[in-house]
Design an enzyme around this catalytic site. Sequence first.
Site, short mmCIF file in Angstrom:
data_model
loop_
_atom_site.label_atom_id
_atom_site.label_comp_id
_atom_site.label_asym_id
_atom_site.label_seq_id
_atom_site.Cartn_x
_atom_site.Cartn_y
_atom_site.Cartn_z
N VAL A 154 0.84 -1.20 0.00
CA VAL A 154 0.00 0.00 0.00
C VAL A 154 0.88 1.26 0.00
O VAL A 154 0.55 2.25 -0.66
CB VAL A 154 -0.97 0.00 1.21
CG1 VAL A 154 -1.76 1.30 1.28
CG2 VAL A 154 -1.91 -1.20 1.14
N CYS A 155 1.98 1.21 0.72
CA CYS A 155 2.85 2.39 0.87
C CYS A 155 3.26 3.03 -0.46
O CYS A 155 3.13 4.25 -0.61
CB CYS A 155 4.07 2.04 1.71
SG CYS A 155 3.67 1.45 3.36
#
Length: 185
Positions: free
Chosen positions: A44-45
């Site tokens: 996700v980062c």
Amino acid sequence: MINTAIKPFQATAFKQGEFVEITDNDLKGKWAVVFFYPADFTFVCPTELGDLADNYDEFEKRGVEIFSVSTDTHFTHKAWHDSSDTIGKIQYPMIGDPTHLMANNFGVLREGQGVADRATFLIDPEGVIQAMEITAEGIGRDAQDLLRKVKAAQYVAAHPGEVCPAKWEEGDATLAPSLDLVGKI
């Protein structure tokens, strides 16, 4: 943490091909966003950091500097920047926090895990936290929503006595809280 001053820190960041020292003083004198994320080379980062990179010009136009932070080192940030097309777009400082000082200062270090929560802090030019958001591991953030919050915070700071209602967008009507409005909204 809202309406409290940021705590002192010093850290090394990777920014546009160089290692630079960043302190709490670099966050003062302008609006700043401190954008914590759990770890480099994850899932996700990079979508979040890429979204910020795609919208970075809009933040700069508003006088806002973005500071991304993870507990990885500045060396790891450089390696990720050099190996990922998404992260390679980033122009804002990527702060390394291997000592966990910043994550502890902002209260987002995951106990026993050594990584930061997915957390965002909007800081005014005096170094005071005006907004914060912390989400669960799998919930990514949206740069456009953050930009909307920046605009609202800047408007409220420039217009004492006015507040921005839900879903407020720049140019929309604001409210002037008073006894006359109680029960009328």
